[in-house]
Structure formats: structure tokens, C-alpha cells
Design a protein around this motif. Structure first.
Motif, PDB file in Angstrom:
ATOM      1  N   ARG A   1      -9.921 -12.773  -1.724  1.00 40.48           N
ATOM      2  CA  ARG A   1      -8.649 -12.130  -1.414  1.00 40.48           C
ATOM      3  C   ARG A   1      -8.098 -12.660  -0.096  1.00 40.48           C
ATOM      4  NH1 ARG A   1      -6.675  -7.604   1.313  1.00 40.48           N
ATOM      5  NH2 ARG A   1      -4.923  -6.583   0.245  1.00 40.48           N
ATOM      6  N   GLU A   2      -8.975 -12.881   0.880  1.00 40.89           N
ATOM      7  CA  GLU A   2      -8.538 -13.388   2.177  1.00 40.89           C
ATOM      8  C   GLU A   2      -7.904 -14.765   2.030  1.00 40.89           C
ATOM      9  OE1 GLU A   2     -11.477 -12.028   1.524  1.00 40.89           O
ATOM     10  OE2 GLU A   2     -11.145 -10.126   2.586  1.00 40.89           O
ATOM     11  N   GLU A   3      -8.509 -15.630   1.208  1.00 40.62           N
ATOM     12  CA  GLU A   3      -7.954 -16.966   0.976  1.00 40.62           C
ATOM     13  C   GLU A   3      -6.599 -16.881   0.289  1.00 40.62           C
ATOM     14  OE1 GLU A   3     -11.659 -19.955   0.232  1.00 40.62           O
ATOM     15  OE2 GLU A   3     -11.492 -18.279  -1.166  1.00 40.62           O
ATOM     16  N   PHE A   4      -6.505 -15.980  -0.693  1.00 39.98           N
ATOM     17  CA  PHE A   4      -5.251 -15.817  -1.426  1.00 39.98           C
ATOM     18  C   PHE A   4      -4.139 -15.340  -0.494  1.00 39.98           C
ATOM     19  CE2 PHE A   4      -2.279 -13.215  -3.918  1.00 39.98           C
ATOM     20  CZ  PHE A   4      -1.898 -14.127  -4.894  1.00 39.98           C
ATOM     21  N   LEU A   5      -4.425 -14.346   0.326  1.00 36.97           N
ATOM     22  CA  LEU A   5      -3.420 -13.827   1.257  1.00 36.97           C
ATOM     23  C   LEU A   5      -2.985 -14.905   2.252  1.00 36.97           C
ATOM     24  CD1 LEU A   5      -4.934 -10.303   2.081  1.00 36.97           C
ATOM     25  CD2 LEU A   5      -3.006 -10.808   0.557  1.00 36.97           C
TER      26      LEU A   5
ATOM     27  N   PHE B   1      -2.670 -15.341 -12.477  1.00 39.58           N
ATOM     28  CA  PHE B   1      -4.026 -14.805 -12.654  1.00 39.58           C
ATOM     29  C   PHE B   1      -4.582 -14.310 -11.322  1.00 39.58           C
ATOM     30  CE2 PHE B   1      -8.595 -14.884 -12.848  1.00 39.58           C
ATOM     31  CZ  PHE B   1      -8.906 -14.458 -14.127  1.00 39.58           C
ATOM     32  N   GLN B   2      -4.502 -15.132 -10.288  1.00 43.67           N
ATOM     33  CA  GLN B   2      -5.032 -14.757  -8.981  1.00 43.67           C
ATOM     34  C   GLN B   2      -4.308 -13.539  -8.419  1.00 43.67           C
ATOM     35  OE1 GLN B   2      -4.285 -17.790 -10.065  1.00 43.67           O
ATOM     36  NE2 GLN B   2      -5.363 -19.410  -8.937  1.00 43.67           N
ATOM     37  N   LEU B   3      -2.974 -13.499  -8.601  1.00 39.05           N
ATOM     38  CA  LEU B   3      -2.198 -12.367  -8.111  1.00 39.05           C
ATOM     39  C   LEU B   3      -2.652 -11.066  -8.778  1.00 39.05           C
ATOM     40  CD1 LEU B   3       0.134 -10.986  -6.631  1.00 39.05           C
ATOM     41  CD2 LEU B   3       1.653 -11.733  -8.488  1.00 39.05           C
ATOM     42  N   ILE B   4      -2.779 -11.084 -10.097  1.00 38.68           N
ATOM     43  CA  ILE B   4      -3.199  -9.877 -10.815  1.00 38.68           C
ATOM     44  C   ILE B   4      -4.604  -9.464 -10.386  1.00 38.68           C
ATOM     45  CG2 ILE B   4      -3.796  -8.971 -13.102  1.00 38.68           C
ATOM     46  CD1 ILE B   4      -1.522 -10.739 -14.220  1.00 38.68           C
TER      47      ILE B   4
ATOM     48  N   ARG C   1       0.540 -10.388   4.373  1.00 41.97           N
ATOM     49  CA  ARG C   1      -0.204  -9.520   5.268  1.00 41.97           C
ATOM     50  C   ARG C   1      -1.271  -8.764   4.495  1.00 41.97           C
ATOM     51  NH1 ARG C   1       4.061  -5.772   7.989  1.00 41.97           N
ATOM     52  NH2 ARG C   1       2.141  -4.890   8.876  1.00 41.97           N
ATOM     53  N   ASP C   2      -2.257  -8.263   5.216  1.00 41.05           N
ATOM     54  CA  ASP C   2      -3.387  -7.572   4.591  1.00 41.05           C
ATOM     55  C   ASP C   2      -2.979  -6.147   4.204  1.00 41.05           C
ATOM     56  OD1 ASP C   2      -5.799  -6.825   3.622  1.00 41.05           O
ATOM     57  OD2 ASP C   2      -6.868  -6.862   5.541  1.00 41.05           O
ATOM     58  N   ARG C   3      -2.269  -6.070   3.084  1.00 38.21           N
ATOM     59  CA  ARG C   3      -1.853  -4.788   2.510  1.00 38.21           C
ATOM     60  C   ARG C   3      -2.242  -4.766   1.041  1.00 38.21           C
ATOM     61  NH1 ARG C   3       4.395  -4.234   3.325  1.00 38.21           N
ATOM     62  NH2 ARG C   3       4.053  -2.453   1.961  1.00 38.21           N
ATOM     63  N   PRO C   4      -2.440  -3.599   0.450  1.00 41.35           N
ATOM     64  CA  PRO C   4      -2.708  -3.538  -0.990  1.00 41.35           C
ATOM     65  C   PRO C   4      -1.546  -4.147  -1.773  1.00 41.35           C
ATOM     66  CG  PRO C   4      -3.139  -1.411   0.045  1.00 41.35           C
ATOM     67  CD  PRO C   4      -2.455  -2.261   1.077  1.00 41.35           C
ATOM     68  N   LEU C   5      -1.871  -4.970  -2.763  1.00 42.69           N
ATOM     69  CA  LEU C   5      -0.847  -5.694  -3.510  1.00 42.69           C
ATOM     70  C   LEU C   5      -0.521  -4.987  -4.825  1.00 42.69           C
ATOM     71  CD1 LEU C   5      -2.076  -9.398  -3.092  1.00 42.69           C
ATOM     72  CD2 LEU C   5      -0.465  -8.119  -1.646  1.00 42.69           C
ATOM     73  N   LEU C   6       0.728  -5.147  -5.229  1.00 41.77           N
ATOM     74  CA  LEU C   6       1.193  -4.675  -6.526  1.00 41.77           C
ATOM     75  C   LEU C   6       1.825  -5.867  -7.230  1.00 41.77           C
ATOM     76  CD1 LEU C   6       1.688  -2.237  -8.426  1.00 41.77           C
ATOM     77  CD2 LEU C   6       3.882  -1.909  -7.246  1.00 41.77           C
TER      78      LEU C   6
END
Length: 372
Positions: free
Chosen positions: A177-181, A249-252, A187-192
Motif C-alpha cells: 500500500r505504501e508503494e502504491f500511495l 486491480f491495485q486500486l481496488i 496521502r495516507d488516507r483510507p481509499l475508496l
């Protein structure tokens, strides 16, 4: 033996490429010709006779505009099948095109195998008669297709679903997740995740509803999955939210929840395990809803619900697809929502029904053994 395959879009190219590899592992002398894409080319070691980019026409108006090209492609397919005269013709979805080639191959005495059956269980049920007449075997990837065809007096083989293995491979290779962000400057927030479809009409109809629903959850960072082939400027007329290209895929996988336009993305989201709500706005009228309900031959439109044979994902269709109704259903499946566990339990049941056996290997075994 000689094999001729036809796949008309990107997912078909992927499934057919894996099937080619599995056939080659069983038939060392296998030779391939095909209409398809780059993945099939890599697996077969030869270029496609026609790339699927020249075949991917959808909808009545687009088909009509390109009718001359489509008819020319059909002639090329028939000529190639006649000249190559394969031991097997293997078709991947694309029924409007492929069933015409199947009829021609049947007249030539060439066995026809359908891998990735057309969705005749949802609409255009009359095509079952053509499939029964022209196809030696159907290699089904959904368990409910076995009962559907049986009701029509036709036995088909359930070989497993290729998406199960494909998703698990992707999950095993998923960046953190850190690499994706970091890659997407988030920013380090929960993603939708907002997944509004792959065609302009779908995006135009669904994305505004998704955006308005997501606004009701300020604790989450909505991110839009941009479809291949759609320029980013098209999305910018609707939103200035972050866009992720070719990494749906990575986003989901890194999101706490997802709003997904009905389609194969709903199955992939369920296999990943991310809670979701299905959105399909179209023109949003009650009349369209009634017409759709009359035309469709199934209780649900999303694949996870069809596979589980019950509603595990809320389906917000047409006039039910409004920001407030979508947001209410999303709240139920987000963390701490009352419906989250029921949905993830449903995902587990769906996975169990699909099984874990590799579909391309099963399909290859059935085809090669049948021809031997």
C-alpha cells in the motif's frame, strides 16, 4: 494437431493465451493460428492473423458504422479456417462474430469448442440453438451455466473460472500500500475506489453518481480508475480527483470499499475481497428498469450474485442508482458497517462455488483428449 482460436477483446486475449499454453503442455506438436492479441501472440509464438483491436466494436450504432469492416473480418476468418483447416476451432465469447464462424466450420466438419460461453443465460437465449447445433463442446466458466444449458437439453463442462487463478497471482505480486500511495502521490488516507466502466457512455452515466455518493464519506479519499483507451481529459470534465491508469486491480485491492459499474470488474473486486456496491445508471428511468427486467433472463446482473445465487452485493440499477441510495448501501459494507461481514462471507461462498482448479488446464485436457 492444429488449433484455430478467435478472441475479440483484451480479456479474451488473456484467457486464450493461458489456454494456448495449457494445450501446448499436453500437445507438444500443437500449431496455432488465431484472431486475437499480443498475449496470444506471445504464447503461440506467431502473430495474430487479425488483432482484436480491429474487431472490438460494441453497440448497435458502432456496429452499424463499421459494418463493412466487420463483414470483411468475417470473410477473412472463414477463409483462414478453410485454408488452415484446423483439427479444432476454439471460440472465446464474441457470439455475434464467433457463431457465424462456428456455423461455417461445422459445415467443413471441423470440431468447434466454445471456451468462455456467451452470456446467453442473460439475454439472446435463442443463441443456445446455434451453440447446440454447431459446437461439439462448451467449456463453461460459471457453475450456473451447467444447469442453464441442461434445461435446454445440452450438457456442458464446467472447467473452473480463470479469474480465480489470475486474481490470486496478482494478489501475490501486489505492491505494498505504501508503494502504491507513493507512486500515485496519494496521502495516507483510507481509499475508496470508483470504477465507472470502460466505455464513455458508462463513465458519463455512472461517474457523477459515484462522485456524489463518495462526497458523503469525507473520511475516505476517492480515487477514479481510468480505463485503457480513454484519455484522462475525458474524466476531467467530471472531476479533479486522482486518476489511476491501468492499475484498477491495485486500486481496488488497496481500497476499503468500491463503487463498481456492473461487469466483470464486479467479479474481480469480489475475488480480491474488497466490499462493493454495483452501480449502473444508464438513463435512470423506471421504464428502462421495467424493460431491462423483462429482457433479462436472470435474477441479478452482477456475476458474484449470479454465482452465489443470492444477493451478496447491492445492485443499484437505473432509477435506484442515485447518490443517496448508493451512499446508504455503501455505508452498510464499509468498515464497521452492518452488512460488511455478510458480503465478505458471500464472497467466500462464491469462491467455493467457483473452485480452485485451473480452468485453462481443464479446458485443454478436455479438448486434447476429445480430439485424440
Amino acid at each position: 494437431m492444429k488449433y484455430f482460436l478467435i478472441a475479440g477483446e483484451a480479456s479474451g486475449d488473456l484467457h486464450a493465451a493461458d489456454l494456448i499454453k495449457s494445450i501446448r503442455s499436453r500437445d507438444k506438436a500443437a500449431d496455432f493460428r488465431f484472431f486475437g492479441g499480443d498475449l496470444m501472440s506471445e504464447a503461440a509464438g506467431t502473430a495474430p492473423l487479425l488483432h482484436y483491436r480491429e474487431m472490438a466494436y460494441m453497440g448497435f450504432s458502432e456496429t452499424l458504422r463499421h459494418l463493412r469492416t466487420i463483414l470483411g473480418n468475417l470473410r477473412r476468418a472463414k477463409e483462414a479456417v478453410r485454408e488452415y483447416h484446423p483439427d479444432a476451432l476454439i471460440l472465446i465469447d464474441l457470439p455475434s462474430f464467433n457463431l457465424k464462424v462456428a456455423k461455417y466450420a461445422h459445415k467443413l466438419g471441423i470440431p468447434v469448442y466454445y471456451y468462455i460461453s456467451p452470456k446467453v443465460w442473460a439475454w439472446k437465449e435463442y443463441r443456445v440453438k446455434q451453440i447446440k447445433k454447431y459446437c461439439r463442446r462448451v467449456l463453461a466458466i460459471f457453475p450456473f451455466e451447467v444447469d442453464f444449458y441442461r434445461r435446454h437439453g445440452y450438457e456442458v463442462d464446467f472447467v473452473g473460472n480463470p479469474s480465480v487463478v489470475e486474481v490470486d497471482k496478482k494478489l501475490a505480486a501486489l505492491p505494498s500500500r505504501e508503494e502504491f500511495l507513493k507512486e500515485h502521490k496519494l496521502r495516507d488516507r483510507p481509499l475508496l475506489a470508483l470504477v465507472p466502466g470502460s466505455r464513455r457512455g458508462e463513465i458519463r452515466n455512472n461517474l457523477p453518481v459515484m462522485l456524489a455518493a463518495a462526497d458523503q464519506f469525507p473520511q475516505y479519499r476517492p480515487v477514479v480508475a481510468a480505463a485503457p483507451g480513454i484519455e484522462l481529459s475525458f474524466y476531467r470534465q467530471f472531476t479533479d480527483l486522482p486518476l489511476v491508469e491501468n492499475q484498477t486491480f491495485q486500486l481496488i485491492a488497496h481500497s476499503r470499499g468500491a463503487l463498481v459499474t456492473s461487469g466483470t470488474a464486479t467479479l474481480e473486486t469480489a475475488l480480491i475481497g474488497t466490499p462493493q456496491v454495483v452501480c449502473y445508471r444508464a438513463n435512470g428511468s423506471k421504464l428502462s428498469y421495467k424493460l431491462m427486467a423483462a429482457i433479462l433472463k436472470v435474477k441479478f446482473v452482477s456475476l458474484p450474485n449470479l454465482i452465489a445465487d443470492r444477493e451478496i452485493i447491492p445492485e443499484m440499477l437505473l432509477h435506484y442508482c442515485t447518490p443517496d441510495l448508493v451512499a446508504a448501501k455503501l455505508a452498510e459494507v464499509l468498515p464497521d458497517g452492518p452488512g460488511r461481514k455478510a458480503q465478505t462471507d458471500g464472497y467466500a461462498d462464491m469462491r467455493r462455488r467457483l473452485g480452485t482448479t485451473p480452468a485453462p488446464d481443464n479446458a485443454a485436457r478436455l479438448i486434447v483428449d476429445d480430439l485424440s
